[in-house]
Structures are given as structure tokens and as C-alpha cells.
Design an enzyme around this catalytic site. Sequence first.
Site, PDB file in Angstrom:
ATOM      1  CB  THR A 169      10.037   7.343   2.646  1.00  0.00           C
ATOM      2  OG1 THR A 169       9.788   6.379   3.694  1.00  0.00           O
ATOM      3  CG2 THR A 169      11.510   7.706   2.652  1.00  0.00           C
ATOM      4  N   GLY A 193       5.121   5.228  -2.845  1.00  0.00           N
ATOM      5  CA  GLY A 193       4.526   4.388  -3.882  1.00  0.00           C
ATOM      6  C   GLY A 193       3.392   5.073  -4.620  1.00  0.00           C
ATOM      7  CB  CYS A 194       0.552   7.150  -3.426  1.00  0.00           C
ATOM      8  SG  CYS A 194      -0.154   6.022  -2.212  1.00  0.00           S
ATOM      9  CE  LYS A 199       6.712   0.446  -6.009  1.00  0.00           C
ATOM     10  NZ  LYS A 199       5.644   1.339  -5.532  1.00  0.00           N
ATOM     11  N   GLY A 208       4.156   7.870   1.412  1.00  0.00           N
ATOM     12  CA  GLY A 208       3.516   8.227   0.149  1.00  0.00           C
ATOM     13  C   GLY A 208       4.363   7.981  -1.082  1.00  0.00           C
TER      14      GLY A 208
END
Length: 295
Positions: A229, A233-234, A191, A231
Site C-alpha cells: 500500500t 495517501g499521495c 481518512k 503511496g
Amino acid sequence: MADPAAGGPGPDQAAAGAAPPRVLTVAGSDSGGGAGIQADLKTMLALGVHGMSVVTAVTAQNSRGVQGSWELPAAAVRAQFRSVVDDIGVQAVKTGMLAGAGTVTAVAELLAGTAAPVVVDPVGVSSHGDRLLAAEALDAVRTRLLPAATVVTPNLDETAWLTGIRVAGEADMPRAAAALLAYGPRWALVKGGHLAARAGADTADAVDLLTDGTEEHWLRVPRLPVRHTHGTGCTLASAVAAQLAWGRAVPEAVAAAKEYVTGAIAGGFPLGAGTGPVDHGWRWRTAAGPAPGTG
């Protein structure tokens, strides 16, 4: 039927009253509700699957950071996993914060006996900079957890932690992905959301690279000038797991998840005195989107 590429349930949607696909998150709890188990379950609900959870750790966490963290015993993690999987079953698994080497090893052993696809979000440090995985767990993540992954979804800091490769621009991403694949996951999703903070990086787009070592899929969206922003990645990893549970192939699942998380980032909102969360229900709050409960 809604199209999963558009963020909704897929073509195999169960008839009314029947169970939807089941997705299990194995992760830590975020008391502020923006990341961790809480973000995972919100994402799963938004994408039409039934979310279930194995709590690995409890954090005292808010918009400003993590004030405390307590790892659960590996025996408690195993018991939760077996209780859910042996009775209810599962069509996909997502892992997040695993806290320590013992938990990483226990989860890897459980996943080795599970046929469902596995999305590994190798959480090491929170978005606020707080460590969420013990340093001594690195070897277990590399040698035990990554070989069990269908897809591994590290950000650039996690990629550097796992591989030693610092991605300074898009040209570095294939080499980093190859290093991740060497540990055994079927697919690596590197990412590039943090490239904007790196000197000389091209910041016009948010760019991710998905590859299995043979195919390369570059996912690009315009970079959003937003602050809230927490959270991200989860949410992305859980969205990938939800799409896999609907039967999507990995490239299609990741593309659909990217579309969903981009909308969630655009809808991020302020909470508390620090960084607010992404909006997991953004489709329900847009004029063009479906009403709550319709997927």
C-alpha cells in the site's frame, strides 16, 4: 467521453492535440517510485491530466523505508513554482511532503496568489514511520497552509498531529473533521484507513469522512486484505486534484478519487524486501479497463 467518476477524463476533455487540464504537485521525490512526486505524476497520467512538479525535497527511499532526506532551499521551490505557473498555468495544485517550516511558509504564500483549487496532503511521517516534516513546521501548516486548502486529506495519525484528536472509531471522525475545518480549509477529508489497527475499531469497511461543516459525505468500500500500500495517501490526494482540474465539484472529485485509489490498492504489487506500491496503472492491466494511453 470517459466519465471522471469512473477514473477517466471528464466531459470537458480537450480535442485531440489540445492541452489537457494541468495539475501541479508540490512535494518530495521518492527514489523508489512508489510515493511522492513519482506517485503523483503517475496518478495524473492515469487520470488524463498533464502533471507538473515542484520538488521540495529529495529522499533516498526504497521498499523498506527512508534512508536519507534533503530539503531544497525555499528559493528553489519558489523558482520552480513561478516558472511553471506563470508560463503554463494550472487548474489544480496538490501539496505533499514540504519538509520544513520555511518551505511550508513559502508554498502557502505562493498558493495564496493562485486561483486554482488546492489539495493539501499534510505529510508528516512516511508509511514506514520515517519523519518527513520538521516538528517546528506544525504551526506553519496549521496557520499558513491549511487556510489555503480547498481540501485537506490527512490520515488518522496526521489528524491527531494537527488537531490533538485521536480517532478510535467512526464516531470520532466528525469531531476531528470539525477541528481541521477550524484552521480554514474549505473541506476536510478524514481518512479512516488506519482504523483496522486500532483496538475495537470496525474493520469491515475502509471509511472516510468528507465534510465542509455543513454537508457530510461518508465514503465506504470493503477493506482489502492487502500488504502493498505504499503511496496510498499521495495517490488519493493527486487523484482528487486531477478530478478537480476536470471541473468536478469536491464531493464528486473525492468519490471518483476514492474509487481510483481503491483499485490501485487492490492491484498493489511486491517490490524489494519491504512494502510494495499501489498500482497506478491498474485500469490498464485489467481486462475490462482501457488500453494504455486511452484514459
